[in-house]
Design an enzyme around this catalytic site. Structure first.
Site, PDB file in Angstrom:
ATOM      1  N   HIS A 502      -6.007  37.629  -0.072  1.00 43.52           N
ATOM      2  CA  HIS A 502      -6.574  36.320  -0.398  1.00 43.52           C
ATOM      3  C   HIS A 502      -6.425  36.094  -1.900  1.00 43.52           C
ATOM      4  O   HIS A 502      -6.033  37.000  -2.635  1.00 43.52           O
ATOM      5  CB  HIS A 502      -8.062  36.292  -0.034  1.00 43.52           C
ATOM      6  CG  HIS A 502      -8.869  37.252  -0.867  1.00 43.52           C
ATOM      7  ND1 HIS A 502      -8.893  38.614  -0.610  1.00 43.52           N
ATOM      8  CD2 HIS A 502      -9.634  37.069  -1.973  1.00 43.52           C
ATOM      9  CE1 HIS A 502      -9.640  39.221  -1.512  1.00 43.52           C
ATOM     10  NE2 HIS A 502     -10.105  38.312  -2.365  1.00 43.52           N
ATOM     11  N   ASP A 504      -8.772  34.401  -5.234  1.00 45.28           N
ATOM     12  CA  ASP A 504     -10.204  34.190  -5.429  1.00 45.28           C
ATOM     13  C   ASP A 504     -10.616  32.744  -5.720  1.00 45.28           C
ATOM     14  O   ASP A 504     -11.772  32.396  -5.556  1.00 45.28           O
ATOM     15  CB  ASP A 504     -10.718  35.113  -6.546  1.00 45.28           C
ATOM     16  CG  ASP A 504     -10.768  36.569  -6.093  1.00 45.28           C
ATOM     17  OD1 ASP A 504     -10.711  36.812  -4.867  1.00 45.28           O
ATOM     18  OD2 ASP A 504     -10.850  37.459  -6.956  1.00 45.28           O
ATOM     19  N   HIS A 574      -4.453  39.184  -3.460  1.00 45.35           N
ATOM     20  CA  HIS A 574      -4.776  40.615  -3.395  1.00 45.35           C
ATOM     21  C   HIS A 574      -5.597  40.937  -2.161  1.00 45.35           C
ATOM     22  O   HIS A 574      -6.145  40.042  -1.512  1.00 45.35           O
ATOM     23  CB  HIS A 574      -5.546  41.031  -4.653  1.00 45.35           C
ATOM     24  CG  HIS A 574      -6.824  40.276  -4.837  1.00 45.35           C
ATOM     25  ND1 HIS A 574      -6.871  39.004  -5.364  1.00 45.35           N
ATOM     26  CD2 HIS A 574      -8.104  40.604  -4.539  1.00 45.35           C
ATOM     27  CE1 HIS A 574      -8.120  38.580  -5.397  1.00 45.35           C
ATOM     28  NE2 HIS A 574      -8.894  39.531  -4.892  1.00 45.35           N
ATOM     29  N   ARG A 584     -17.080  53.065  -0.553  1.00 48.59           N
ATOM     30  CA  ARG A 584     -16.331  52.633  -1.734  1.00 48.59           C
ATOM     31  C   ARG A 584     -17.145  51.568  -2.458  1.00 48.59           C
ATOM     32  O   ARG A 584     -17.431  50.497  -1.911  1.00 48.59           O
ATOM     33  CB  ARG A 584     -15.001  52.047  -1.275  1.00 48.59           C
ATOM     34  CG  ARG A 584     -14.142  51.400  -2.355  1.00 48.59           C
ATOM     35  CD  ARG A 584     -13.164  50.479  -1.650  1.00 48.59           C
ATOM     36  NE  ARG A 584     -12.055  49.999  -2.453  1.00 48.59           N
ATOM     37  CZ  ARG A 584     -12.045  48.832  -3.077  1.00 48.59           C
ATOM     38  NH1 ARG A 584     -13.123  48.067  -3.076  1.00 48.59           N
ATOM     39  NH2 ARG A 584     -10.960  48.433  -3.710  1.00 48.59           N
TER      40      ARG A 584
HETATM   41  O1  LIG Z   1     -12.865  45.484  -4.114  1.00 45.76           O
HETATM   42  C1  LIG Z   1     -11.716  45.115  -4.360  1.00 45.76           C
HETATM   43  O2  LIG Z   1     -10.850  45.896  -4.791  1.00 45.76           O
HETATM   44  C2  LIG Z   1     -11.338  43.665  -4.156  1.00 45.76           C
HETATM   45  C3  LIG Z   1     -12.430  42.816  -3.609  1.00 45.76           C
HETATM   46  C4  LIG Z   1     -12.051  41.386  -3.606  1.00 45.76           C
HETATM   47  O3  LIG Z   1     -10.924  41.030  -3.721  1.00 45.76           O
HETATM   48  C5  LIG Z   1     -13.080  40.327  -3.530  1.00 45.76           C
HETATM   49  O4  LIG Z   1     -14.248  40.656  -3.307  1.00 45.76           O
HETATM   50  O5  LIG Z   1     -12.707  39.149  -3.690  1.00 45.76           O
HETATM   51 FE   LIG Z   2     -10.781  38.974  -4.291  1.00 47.42          FE
END
Ligand SMILES: O=C(O)CCC(=O)C(=O)O
Ligand SMILES: [Fe+3]
Length: 671
Positions: A502, A504, A574, A584
């Site tokens: 996606h 952001d 990403h 994690r």
């Molecule tokens: O935690 C990550 O590495 C990415 C999380 C992400 O892309 C988001 O929360 O928009």
């Molecule tokens: Fe993100």
């Protein structure tokens, strides 16, 4: 034995007196802490000089010297636990933290000259510190403060001489200039040697009992070498600038050569030229000049390089060889601080990495606002334009504190319990915003120093994003601590993602390879950041793709203190690979350039920070306000304490306020 109390205790104690408004008590303790530090340094140097390198084999010699140093230091200073500083504390002293308190104390005691010089001393070592810049500016306009007040109280003598020499040289007063340069070079070399010898000796040891002795020695030795190599970065502060990357020896030599040439002292000039060749053996300009000197000297070459410099270069190259060897074979990291290192001594397999690292550093001037932070992947290395990875943003202890915060919050049974991930049935997701954390801290559900750490950490990331991308002021759009946990027994044959690809701030259309900046996307987000806290889980790598959502351009393994920053648009699509085992955790942050879209939560969070802690903490908006207000009201604001007055965007700033006890828990809290 150490005649004063240990430096860290004195600093602690000084800060405690400071918060009570006991300026005299605080002043004597803070000055004492600086003195105590000097005393320890002196003793260590004496010991270093006393303990030779005995023993036939290397291991023996190293062990013998370590043993001797330990015994000598015990005799001079007492138990190591008394004077040994934690890394955190070392850092505080390195950044001249006591001077930031002292400047306020001196101000309160109406010792304006001292106040200005203390402020200036702190400023030189923290050139990115907004508040101190502002303070120094204000001292400039005050009566009772003169130009001479802005002196560096920790300025090494060689720098004094060097600056003087530079101005003499420009006035063509060659004799006196050269004379001072020689003296300052000698002083610099001995300061360098001093720094290098302090790298040895007693240090924190971690459970060494169960390890192979040669491993322990190798590790110790590598640490010592790394430390020695870093010494050239010390003591090269330029007034009002970030740390200089110029090599002090080379700068000296270049000026000396100039001086001697003008004085037509060909012999001395030739000797300096030869010394410069030690650093740059293939430099044609130097070689050409050397043959000119030879002519002037009627065919005599003018002899050899200076011995002291030859010894240093020889020694330093030896260290570099070992470190590069260890880098290639033992996987240690080594950031060569010198730009003159000849390529030949770098193992071939590392040359490309080293070159890229240097390029990146040159690109960025090598001066991120926090010393411990390094860029580990440049935009180029990540195959993008506006994405970067940094390491060392927070320490191991800080990662642990934040992980424990996440755990406590989840365990509290309040709203932040884990729920099914909206992205996958195979994981639970748990989220805690900064405000939630602070509220839970107020009600005693979580540890408040940990909640504060979350707040400060996010501020750190904001400063880094602003700085690295050179953006306008960034405001918080949203920040939370988020953990993704694999649900046991539900991991077989997973093909989905922990977080699908996606962008952001826009709706990604992988068919059209477009990204639409429209709702429901969070269209006001301009930059994104993820600060990772751990690595003990399976899967969970983050990756970037083209806008097609499938062509991977960069991938990265989370680890404690690693921060990835990127612009929030389609250029940085990403996702996150499935987390198949373990938990994690990361602090996820989004920033906006638009002040109107700054989140409300942040100001509420800030208010909470203030309620509990007194007014030293603040964020960007207040800092800006500060600068504006200080223009109007001048220094008097400090007495009346307007909302913005005693605040800063940096937790290292002490509050000038007197009421409100603060819990003296972790020292770093106070800074
Ligand atoms: O935690 C990550 O590495 C990415 C999380 C992400 O892309 C988001 O929360 O928009
Ligand atoms: Fe993100």
């Amino acid at each position: 034995l150490l005649s004063l109390q240990p430096a860290d205790l004195l600093l602690w104690d000084g800060v405690a007196h400071f918060s009570r408004g006991d300026w005299y008590g605080a002043r004597s303790r803070l000055l004492g802490s600086l003195q105590s530090l000097r005393e320890v340094r002196g003793a260590k140097l004496r010991c270093g000089a006393q303990c030779g390198l005995g023993g036939a084999r290397v291991e023996e010699a190293v062990l013998h010297r370590a043993e001797c140093l330990r015994a000598c230091e015990r005799l001079e200073l007492g138990e190591p636990s008394r004077y040994r500083l934690t890394q955190e504390m070392e850092r505080s002293f390195h950044k001249a933290t006591p001077y930031n308190y002292l400047q306020i104390i001196h101000y309160k005691l109406e010792e304006l000259d001292e106040a200005a010089s203390a402020a200036f001393t702190f400023y030189l070592r923290n050139p990115h510190h907004e508040q101190i810049k502002d303070d120094v500016q204000r001292y400039r306009t005050m009566r009772g403060v003169s130009k001479q007040s802005f002196r560096d109280l920790e300025e090494p003598q060689h720098m004094v001489l060097y600056s003087r020499a530079v101005s003499l040289l420009s006035e063509e007063k060659l004799g006196p200039a050269v004379w001072r340069l020689e003296e300052s070079l000698a002083l610099y070399l001995s300061a360098l040697e001093e720094c290098r010898s302090l790298c040895e000796g007693t240090r924190e040891r971690e459970n060494e009992e169960h390890r192979d002795i040669s491993e322990v020695i190798a590790e110790y030795y590598i640490q010592v070498l790394q430390c020695k190599q870093r010494c050239v970065l010390e003591d090269s502060l330029r007034l009002g600038q970030k740390r200089s990357r110029e090599d002090m020896i080379i700068s000296h030599l270049a000026l000396l050569e100039q001086g001697y040439t003008k004085l037509e002292n060909w012999e001395a000039a030739a000797q300096i030229g030869q010394s410069l060749l030690l650093f740059y053996p293939h430099n044609e300009t130097v070689q050409r000049r050397l043959s000119e000197y030879k002519q002037k000297l009627h065919g005599q070459s003018g002899g050899k390089p200076r011995e002291i410099i030859a010894t240093y270069v020889h020694q330093s190259l030896l260290e570099k060889r070992l470190l590069y060897y260890a880098m290639e074979n033992l996987g240690i990291s080594f950031q060569d601080p010198d730009l003159w290192t000849p390529e030949e001594i770098i193992p071939e397999s590392l040359r490309e990495t080293v070159r890229l690292g240097r390029e990146a550093e040159e690109q960025r001037g090598g001066d991120l606002p926090y010393e411990e932070v390094t860029v580990t992947m440049t935009p180029k290395q990540m195959n993008g334009t506006t994405r970067v990875t940094m390491d060392g943003v927070i320490s191991k202890e800080e990662c642990e504190a934040l992980l424990s915060l996440a755990k406590e919050a989840a365990g509290s049974g309040e709203r932040v319990k884990g729920r099914r991930s909206p992205h996958t049935p195979h994981e639970r997701i748990q989220s805690l915003s900064v405000l939630q954390a602070l509220q839970m801290a107020s009600s005693g559900t979580v540890d408040s120093s940990q909640a504060h750490l979350l707040y400060h950490t996010s501020e750190r990331a904001r400063v880094l994003a602003e700085f690295y991308f050179g953006t306008k002021r960034l405001h918080f759009s949203y920040t939370h601590l988020v953990c993704r946990t694999a649900i046991e027994g539900k991991q077989e044959g997973r093909t989905d993602f922990s977080h699908p690809v996606h962008a952001d701030n826009c709706v990604l259309d992988t068919e059209e390879k477009e990204c639409w900046r429209e709702p429901p996307a969070y269209v006001h987000r301009d930059y994104s950041g993820l600060l990772y806290l751990n690595e003990d889980f399976q899967g969970g790598n983050a990756f970037f793709t083209e806008m097609d959502g499938t062509t991977i351009t960069a991938e990265l393994r989370p680890s404690c203190g690693r921060l990835v920053l990127f612009s929030s648009g389609g250029e940085n699509a990403h996702g996150v690979r499935p987390v198949t085992e373990g938990k994690r955790c990361a602090v996820a942050l989004w920033f906006t350039e638009s002040a109107e879209h700054a989140e409300q939560e942040r100001s509420q969070a800030r208010a909470l920070m203030r309620d509990r802690d007194g007014p030293q903490e603040s964020t960007e908006e207040e800092t800006t306000k500060n600068i504006r207000e200080s223009g109007r009201s001048g220094r008097s604001g400090r007495e009346t304490t307007t909302a913005g007055e005693d605040t800063t965007s940096d937790p290292e700033r002490p509050s000038g306020r007197t009421q409100k006890k603060r819990p003296a828990r972790k020292f770093t809290d106070e800074l």
